[in-house]
Design an enzyme around this catalytic site. Structure first.
Site: not given
Ligand code: BMA
Length: 405
Positions: A322, A140, A281, A205, A210
């Site tokens: 994931e 991220h 998900y 993703e 997002w």
């Molecule tokens: C997301 C959540 C957030 C987290 C992010 C990175 O899906 O779990 O709370 O900061 O992943 O791990």
């Protein structure tokens, strides 16, 4: 650099020829072909990473690796460096695959975006490797140019590409990654010291809107360029040969009527991807999905099967990279949704691994956000049944993943 590129193209052409020679309508032939003729994309890949690829292939049809994000760093009711895991607290065994996220490494931070210290993460990764487990990394990443978070969608990837104003900020971030990956030295099966094999899953993703690298802020073509640049830079410039690359669109943005076309949005090409992943998900009990559990299961099976077919055509691995059910509100989630989906047919059984997301620490984060049961949770018993099923692979079920099968 040029010769590596040439070799890679040659490999891809050879794989394509082998694919073309196979009988297109024999479904078992397609499955077989994927395990016999495919190669990782890096022609110079380290032996141990190649063995990992081969072992993941060899397992298909028989079982799948169960993975969990941040498993060793914290659980719903604990947060320390004891090396425990909510998976282990419930089943007595560790997950076979460990997901970690390196978000904030690009900021030179001591901790990742969820508060996990990188120094500890490194130790946990090495410990998992020593026990025979597999490690997958996501990122991220804050926008290297603007400093906005992953979820800041004002500016996309265009200016990070070669020639762009922020290009050097991107290469700096990739340099940090290369340093991190190289620092993961381990004892290899032949007794020498070398780099730990990793499944690297950047820019995930992207078909969602997002993240700054996602649809909207970043065009499809710029996304492809970002991906290709990442792979070329890490392999050729940084000489990292310990990586398998996983591509992972989000299920919620796939059109199941045209699965392949929809899945391939932003696909950088067969010579740039080892694992065709899906983040799912949506079919597993997502709060925004109005479908019934039965409809969800049906769609889950379609998504896994479609993914596995595409992977077989391309000679790649397929995985649920994931996903899961946030807060596990169905006590039979693991057997009735996840396992049922994998067992459904000969295609779904080609999925090599399935990884669920993290068990956020309740005290630290002040909320419930978890994907595996913790001791005393109503889904714990079902999770034990899932663990005991012959198709699920946890850490102690694994063959020597880094030795040629
Ligand atoms: C997301 C959540 C957030 C987290 C992010 C990175 O899906 O779990 O709370 O900061 O992943 O791990």
């Amino acid at each position: 650099m040029a010769s590596t590129l040439y070799l890679r193209s040659l490999l891809v052409v050879m794989t394509a020829l082998l694919v073309a020679c196979a009988t297109p309508d024999s479904s078992s032939g397609r499955i077989e072909r994927a395990s016999t003729h495919s190669e990782p994309i890096d022609p110079d890949i380290d032996q141990a990473a190649r063995a990992l690829w081969q072992n993941l292939h060899a397992l298909r049809g028989k079982g799948f690796l169960f993975g969990h994000q941040d498993s060793l760093a914290y659980g719903v009711q604990w947060r320390d460096d004891s090396g425990r895991s909510d998976v282990e607290l419930t089943t007595g065994d560790y997950p076979a695959l460990y997901g970690w996220d390196i978000g904030h490494l690009e900021l030179n931070a001591a901790r990742n975006l969820d508060g996990v210290a990188f120094a500890q993460m490194r130790d946990w990764m090495r410990a998992a490797y020593r026990r025979g487990g597999v490690v997958s990394l996501s990122w991220h990443m804050t926008h290297p140019g603007t400093g906005g978070s992953s979820w800041e969608t004002e500016t996309g990837a265009a200016a990070l590409l070669p020639g762009g104003d922020y290009h050097e900020d991107l290469t700096r971030a990739l340099d940090q990654f290369a340093e991190f990956a190289r620092s993961l030295e381990v004892t290899l099966p032949d007794g020498s010291t070398g780099a730990m094999p990793l499944i690297f899953r950047p820019w995930h993703e992207h078909n969602g809107d997002w993240f700054w690298w996602g649809r909207g802020p970043t065009s499809e073509e710029d996304y492809r360029q970002l991906w290709r640049f990442t792979v070329d830079y890490l392999q050729e410039e940084k000489q990292l040969n310990q990586l398998l690359f996983a591509f992972s669109p989000d299920r919620s943005r796939l059109d199941m009527n045209v699965f392949e076309a929809s899945y391939l949005y932003g696909y950088p090409g067969d010579d740039y991807v080892d694992v065709l992943g899906i983040d799912n998900y949506w079919d597993l009990g997502h709060s925004a999905n109005p479908a019934t559990p039965e409809q969800n299961l049906e769609q889950f099976i379609v998504s896994l099967g479609g993914l596995a077919k595409l992977a077989a055509d391309k000679g790649k691995l397929a995985a649920m990279t994931e996903g899961g059910q946030d807060t596990l509100f169905e006590p039979d989630f693991f057997t009735e949704r996840l396992l049922k989906g994998w067992l459904a047919n000969e295609w779904t059984r080609q999925i090599a691994y399935m990884q669920v997301w993290r068990n956020a620490n309740r005290e630290r984060e002040g909320r419930d956000h978890f994907y595996v049961p913790y001791p005393g949770h109503p889904a714990a018993e079902d999770f034990i049944q899932f663990y005991q099923h012959p198709a699920t692979r946890f850490e102690s079920d694994l063959p020597a993943m880094y030795e040629q099968p």
